[in-house]
Scaffold this active site. Sequence first.
Site, PDB file in Angstrom:
ATOM      1  N   LYS A 156      -4.345   2.131  12.392  1.00 54.43           N
ATOM      2  CA  LYS A 156      -4.604   1.810  10.983  1.00 54.43           C
ATOM      3  C   LYS A 156      -5.573   0.634  10.961  1.00 54.43           C
ATOM      4  O   LYS A 156      -5.286  -0.444  11.469  1.00 54.43           O
ATOM      5  CB  LYS A 156      -3.300   1.468  10.255  1.00 54.43           C
TER       6      LYS A 156
HETATM    7  O1  G3P Z   1       1.198   2.048   3.681  1.00 57.44           O
HETATM    8  C1  G3P Z   1       0.774   1.114   2.687  1.00 57.44           C
HETATM    9  C2  G3P Z   1       1.902   0.798   1.838  1.00 57.44           C
HETATM   10  O2  G3P Z   1       2.940   0.322   2.680  1.00 57.44           O
HETATM   11  C3  G3P Z   1       1.699  -0.153   0.720  1.00 57.44           C
HETATM   12  O3  G3P Z   1       2.786   0.087  -0.085  1.00 57.44           O
HETATM   13  O4  G3P Z   1       4.658  -0.392  -1.557  1.00 57.44           O
HETATM   14  O5  G3P Z   1       3.551  -2.271  -0.333  1.00 57.44           O
HETATM   15  O6  G3P Z   1       2.381  -1.108  -2.217  1.00 57.44           O
HETATM   16  P1  G3P Z   1       3.358  -0.997  -1.115  1.00 57.44           P
END
Ligand code: G3P
Length: 226
Positions: A86
Site C-alpha cells: 500500500k
Molecule cells: O483502508 C483505509 C481505511 O482504513 C480508512 O478508513 O474508517 O479510517 O476512514 P477510515
Amino acid sequence: MKILLDTANTKSIEEILPYFPIAGFTTNPTILSKESENVRETLLKMMELANGKLMIHAQVTAADTAAIVEQAKELKQFIGDNFYAKIPMTLQGLRAIPLCKAQGINCTVTAIFTPMQALMAGLAGADYVAPYVDRLDNITSNGVNVVKEIVDLFHIYNLDTQVLAASFKNVQQVYNVASMGAHAVTVNTDLCMKLLFHPYTDKSLEDFEIDWSARFRNQEITDLLK
Ligand code: G3P
C-alpha cells in the site's frame, strides 16, 4: 466483487473468516497502531490466516520513493507473493509504483480522494486504488460518486487497475459502491457482519421454527424420510 477485511485484529479476523468469502486483509499505520507493539507477530498471524491464498495489503511507512521501494521489497520478502504494497498517493509514491512493479511487487495506491489521483495511479501501473468513501462523505463530497467516476475512467482507458473502495461506516455505502461496479471493498469486521443482517430474516426463521415444531415437535426433516 471481492470483500477484504480492513483490520489487523487477528482475533476478530479469526471469528469472521470461516463464514464469509473473504479475499484478503488491508492494514494501514492507524490500523496497526491499534494492535500489539509486536507488528512482526501480528503480520505473521495474518499470514497464517491468509494461508498463502488471501491477499495482504500492508502499507509502507516511508515517504520518499527509494525508501518506499525498499520497504515494499522487504515486506514482500516477509509476506510472500500475496503481498500488496500500500503506497500513499503522493508525488514520491507515484514514482515508486513503476519501480515496485518492475521488481514484481503488487501495488495498491491508498488515500485516494479524486478520480484524477486514481487515474494517475492507474497509468503508473497500480494494481488497485483505494478511494476513501466515508472520509469523502464527511467533507460534504460524495464518496460513492467518486468511486463511480474512477470505475468509469478505468473502463474508458481500458486500465486493468481495480478499485478497492475503503473507509465505510454503513452498509448502504458498501451496497452503493458495489452497484457502481467497484471491484473490491475493504470493511471492518463489525460492518462485515452487518452486511448480512436483516430483522425480517431473523423473524422468518423464528416463524419457520415455531410452525415446524408445532407440527413435528423435535424431529428434523431428515428423520421424516425414514
Ligand atoms: O483502508 C483505509 C481505511 O482504513 C480508512 O478508513 O474508517 O479510517 O476512514 P477510515
